[in-house]
Design an enzyme around this catalytic site. Structure first.
Site, PDB file in Angstrom:
ATOM      1  N   LYS A  20       4.940   4.237  -1.426  1.00 28.54           N
ATOM      2  CA  LYS A  20       5.004   5.533  -1.936  1.00 28.54           C
ATOM      3  C   LYS A  20       6.390   6.340  -1.545  1.00 28.54           C
ATOM      4  O   LYS A  20       6.983   7.021  -2.220  1.00 28.54           O
ATOM      5  CB  LYS A  20       4.053   6.466  -1.373  1.00 28.54           C
ATOM      6  CG  LYS A  20       2.654   6.203  -2.014  1.00 28.54           C
ATOM      7  CD  LYS A  20       1.548   7.164  -1.362  1.00 28.54           C
ATOM      8  CE  LYS A  20       0.164   6.676  -1.992  1.00 28.54           C
ATOM      9  NZ  LYS A  20      -1.012   7.068  -1.161  1.00 28.54           N
TER      10      LYS A  20
ATOM     11  N   GLY B 296       0.732  -1.120   0.007  1.00 26.42           N
ATOM     12  CA  GLY B 296      -0.074   0.078  -0.152  1.00 26.42           C
ATOM     13  C   GLY B 296       0.798   1.223  -0.207  1.00 26.42           C
ATOM     14  O   GLY B 296       2.005   1.165  -0.611  1.00 26.42           O
ATOM     15  N   SER B 297       0.317   2.265   0.837  1.00 21.29           N
ATOM     16  CA  SER B 297       0.982   3.674   0.605  1.00 21.29           C
ATOM     17  C   SER B 297       2.455   3.731   1.060  1.00 21.29           C
ATOM     18  O   SER B 297       3.100   4.609   1.086  1.00 21.29           O
ATOM     19  CB  SER B 297       0.030   4.582   1.360  1.00 21.29           C
ATOM     20  OG  SER B 297      -1.257   4.625   0.975  1.00 21.29           O
ATOM     21  N   THR B 298       3.120   2.637   1.947  1.00 17.76           N
ATOM     22  CA  THR B 298       4.250   2.594   2.503  1.00 17.76           C
ATOM     23  C   THR B 298       5.157   2.591   1.131  1.00 17.76           C
ATOM     24  O   THR B 298       6.446   3.106   1.131  1.00 17.76           O
ATOM     25  CB  THR B 298       4.608   1.605   3.301  1.00 17.76           C
ATOM     26  OG1 THR B 298       4.216   0.314   2.690  1.00 17.76           O
ATOM     27  CG2 THR B 298       3.979   1.625   4.670  1.00 17.76           C
TER      28      THR B 298
END
Lengths: 487, 457
Positions: A224, A220-222
């Site tokens: 990013k 997920g956003s980690t």
């Protein structure tokens, strides 16, 4: 009649010669293979009856052999059982070995080549051979904090925590929930061992799975952070640079739009790079992914340790950016850039990402073992830190660190704040499939200006969980572990 | 003709000295076993030492008085093997009794049979004295052999053990008549072929550089072949079948000096083996176990464990009492050699095989030096049967060739085997005594030099 008798004498000589050659081949050449066969009870029993070396954490044994009065002279004991189960593994008569017990079996059992002299001395002095010990890098406070904060989630919730010392790659904590008690499998009461094994394997929550190394899920956003690192390098972005934001990212000619979590606009159509990380703006990172391209993103992920198994001390799975050799279409690339689609990462991999950023961009090989010692406590090997790759330049790493600090100070990472310490972090919430509940992630390190500990937290959803947000669930766990490690 | 100036040395004191070494080896091994397993030396060691020395010395003194010119090396060799065998069986007893306190002592029965065997050994030497008298009973022994081979097939007394029907059971005693049949056959073959050899030596066609026997002379070998096949079919005993046929072919070859018989014999063996392989599941199992034991680890548990034991023993062995030979089923009988390989290592096993080599070498030497044809054929027959048996059983348990059930002479637990092998040694000693003793004295009538007087006794 003597001629045929002489001929027979030669024949019998050859027959007996073939017997002698045969047993020489068997007991010298083939012996090594035969002794290594898994169903060879003589070798298994001999090893099982030996005084196996200890596995130590901060000088205290977390696995030790104590003399007992059964068929096998020594019982393997795990004084803290569940706390270290995912690291020590088990040592079972029926089911073999797992974890450090398996990886460092040659030292623990005393069969290691480096212990040859010890074995020789034991043989001459008629002593029973003894195994060497393995000292781990684990910080017992951080380990206890990791296990306790996972337990606080309730025993129905599955998750994992890994903490790494960024400068050395030393693993300070590694916990997985649910877990098991290795004492149950090491018992000499083989009936109870079989029962425990059957029960653990029938359990749908897989208690024997080390989720830190063997559970590869969408980060997920980690993820990013890796997209950001690529953009800083490739596009020359700084934290004050402006990036695209807004409600949605559209793809010309394709009926798909990428939206933000919760449907917001991230605070405008163009926001600062720093803010895009702090609010975890999907539109910004989807767009950045398209800007830098698949190849550069994949390369950056590989530099941080994806596509390989960096941890050799335990069985582990590699993390992947895409399925093998897959050419991504634009919507898929945008999804991949925010850690969805086919991106799969293990908690230890995400801890390495945080640790790499913390260590001025240099990713260290994760290590669980500090020292190998002979039975007489003499050091046989001191494990030295090992550099895996330079994933970022120090300046780029500083820039990303500053953005991560903002994320914790005023963004989605607020639950990980520690009084008096600057914390850098990033949340993540990921879905593996639209109809399945999400996974919560949190990666962080502290202190931001002099990083001592980097942490990755994964909290898996269960069917009875409606919503999970990385910061809310993972943040407090990361904070607890960092506080314990910094103490 | 003058009386011979050279008289062979009797070497009885050499025999005695070597015998004492053999006894010391057995007693020393027994003490090692006790120290390794129980860490004490129980009184039973003294009982064993006294009894074993007594029978071994009795054997020696019997030879000294009955056959003073007999070969001095055979007896110490055989006593060494017998002693190692009893010790290994005792060591396995200790392991069996540790598991099950009521398990009987196989070593005690082996010791008892050794006493019986040595008594029989002395009786054979005392009764026979000169092997040539056996020639008179050629056909009697032939008949005895057939009767012995048929006995296990009889109802009531015959008994099937582990798929092979080669035991007879009378009251509390069980007996494997095949062992006695082996000796009877060796005597019969020697006596029969000594008479028929001239006819069988006539060459037929020469083909591929070999003189092949005439077709009409094939009768006896075909009979022997059918007898062997009969043993395979009705008693399901692969080992004895092979052994009896091999014995016949060897004696036939020596008697006729025609290598052609070896080729005929080998050809018949190949046909018989192929027939056995196609028709009998127990033969197929043995072959598949040899090709790849791990293809069916449950069925081939025994040979796999034997190999593990030998591998675990390595070069120097675990030491007396330090290995785990009992993991292999029948570690005290069929697989006693792998038990030795495990505890005494490659070194000990090679030493044991070398003892067999020496026994065979002495047997061949006796056959070579023997002056009468019957004695030669009997000596080579007995020696060849021992050599074959050791090769087949050792090769079988060490995975060199497919496993066939034969006993390991003097080592394996089993009364019939011990008694009959001691009898074989007695016969070999008798032949060697007759061979080595000084030529009978001849009165020196220089005037009658033309007339030679030969006195046989």
């Amino acid at each position: 009649m003597n001629k045929p008798i002489r001929a027979l004498a030669i024949t019998f000589g050859l027959l007996f010669l073939s017997l002698l050659l045969g047993i020489n081949h068997l007991q010298v050449v083939q012996a090594t293979d035969l002794n290594a066969r898994p169903d060879n009870r003589r070798v298994i029993d001999e090893e099982f009856s030996r005084e196996r070396g200890s596995i130590l954490v901060a000088g205290e044994p977390i696995a030790e052999s104590v003399p007992v009065d059964t068929q096998w002279a020594f019982q393997r004991r795990y004084p803290q059982g569940k706390l270290y189960a995912d690291i020590t593994g088990y040592y079972s008569y029926i089911y073999g070995r797992e974890g450090i017990e398996q990886t460092y079996n040659s030292v623990l059992s005393g069969n290691d080549d480096r212990l040859f002299v010890n074995r020789l001395v034991d043989l001459v002095s008629n002593k029973k051979p003894q195994g060497g010990s393995v000292e781990l890098t684990i910080n017992p406070q951080a380990q206890a904090a990791a296990a306790a904060s996972l337990a606080d989630l309730g025993n129905k919730r599955m998750g994992a925590v890994v903490a790494i010392e960024p400068a050395t790659g030393s693993i300070l904590a590694m916990a997985s929930q649910p877990t098991y008690d290795p004492n149950e499998l090491a018992s000499h009461d083989l009936k109870s061992v079989q029962a425990a094994w059957a029960r653990l394997n029938a359990d749908a929550s897989k208690p024997m799975l080390n989720r830190s190394t063997r559970s590869a899920l969408p980060p997920g956003s980690t993820f990013k952070l890796i997209t950001a690192a690529t953009a800083i390098e490739d596009m020359g972005l700084g934290r004050k640079s402006m990036v695209k934001a807004g409600r949605e990212l559209t793809f010309p000619g394709i009926d798909y739009t990428l939206t933000n979590s919760g449907g917001g606009s991230c605070g405008g159509n163009r926001i600062t790079f720093e803010k895009s990380l702090a609010v975890s703006c999907n539109v910004s990172y989807g767009w950045l992914g398209l800007e830098v391209g698949q190849e550069k993103l994949a390369d950056k992920a590989t530099a941080f340790g994806f596509e390989s198994k960096p941890l050799t001390d335990l069985g582990s799975y590699a993390s992947h950016f895409t399925a093998k050799d897959k050419e991504l279409e634009d919507p898929q690339l945008a999804q991949s850039a925010i850690g969805q689609f086919e991106v799969r990462a293990t908690p230890i991999q995400m801890a390495m990402v945080a640790a790499g950023i913390a260590n001025d961009g240099i990713v260290m090989k994760p290590q669980l073992v500090r020292t190998l010692r002979a039975p007489n406590t003499q050091i046989i090997e001191q494990i030295v830190p090992q550099e895996l790759a330079e994933a970022m330049t120090p300046a780029d790493a500083d820039e990303l660190t500053a953005m991560m600090v903002t994320t914790v100070d005023s963004g989605t990472g607020r639950p990980a704040k520690i009084r008096g310490v600057k914390v850098a972090g990033k949340t993540g919430t990921a879905q593996s499939a639209p109809d399945r509940p999400a996974y919560a992630w949190f990666v962080s390190f502290a202190p931001a200006n002099d990083p001592q500990v980097a942490v990755a937290v994964l909290v898996e959803s269960t069917k009875d969980t409606g919503d999970i947000a990385g910061g809310r669930l993972g943040g407090p766990i990361a904070r607890a572990v960092m506080e314990a490690a910094l103490r | 003709m003058s009386s011979p100036a050279w008289a062979p040395r009797k070497r009885r004191n050499t025999e005695l000295a070597m015998l004492i070494v053999a006894i010391a080896l057995a007693v020393g091994a027994r003490i090692s076993v006790e120290l390794a397993v129980n860490e004490t030396v129980p009184a039973s060691v003294y009982t064993f030492a006294v009894l074993f020395s007594a029978v071994a010395l009795a054997a020696h003194f019997a030879v000294r008085f009955l056959l003073p010119y007999a070969d001095p090396i055979l007896l110490p060799l055989v006593v060494t093997l017998n002693g190692i065998g009893i010790t290994m069986i005792h060591r396995i007893d200790l392991a069996r009794q540790a598991k099950n306190a009521t398990a009987g002592s196989l070593a005690t029965s082996q010791m008892t049979w050794t006493v019986v065997g040595i008594t029989g050994f002395i009786i054979v030497m005392a009764v026979v004295r000169d092997h040539r008298i056996l020639q008179k009973y050629t056909y009697t022994f032939g008949f005895i052999a057939i009767a012995l081979l048929l006995m296990p097939l009889l109802p009531v007394v015959g008994q099937e053990i582990r798929g092979a029907r080669l035991w007879i059971h009378i009251g509390p005693f069980s007996f494997q008549p095949g062992e006695a049949a082996k000796i009877s056959l060796a005597i019969f073959f020697a006596g029969y072929l000594v008479v028929k050899r001239d006819a069988l030596a006539l060459a037929g066609k020469r083909f591929a550089g070999i003189d092949w026997p005439r077709g009409r002379d094939l009768g006896p070998i075909v009979m022997a072949w059918l007898l062997s096949l009969g043993i395979l079919v009705f008693q399901r005993d692969l080992g004895s079948s092979l052994l009896f046929f091999g014995l016949f072919v060897v004696v036939l070859y020596v008697a006729t000096e025609r290598p052609g018989w070896i080729f005929v014999g080998t050809g018949l063996f190949v046909v018989g083996a192929w027939f056995g392989y196609l028709n009998f599941s127990h033969v197929q199992r043995r072959v598949s176990a040899w090709l790849d034991p791990w293809a069916n680890p449950d069925q081939n548990f025994q040979i796999i464990n034997a190999l593990y034991g030998m591998a675990h023993g390595g070069v120097l062995g675990r030491g007396w009492g330090e290995g785990r030979p009992t993991l292999t089923p029948f570690s005290f009988s069929d697989f006693i050699l792998t038990s030795i390989g495990e505890e005494l290592g490659l070194t000990g096993l090679m030493a044991v095989i070398m003892i067999y080599v020496l026994i065979v070498e002495r047997g061949i030497r006796i056959a070579l030096t023997c002056r009468d044809a019957f004695g030669k054929l009997l000596a080579i027959g007995l020696t060849a049967s021992m050599a074959f048996q050791v090769f087949v059983v050792t090769g079988g348990v060490t995975h060199l060739i497919p496993l066939t059930g034969l006993t390991t002479p003097f080592l394996a637990h089993g009364g019939s085997s011990i008694v009959m092998n001691w009898a074989i040694i007695a016969l070999l000693l008798i032949i060697s005594h007759q061979t080595r003793r000084p030529a009978p004295e001849v009165l020196d009538f220089s005037a009658d030099e033309e007339t030679q007087v030969v006195k046989l006794k």
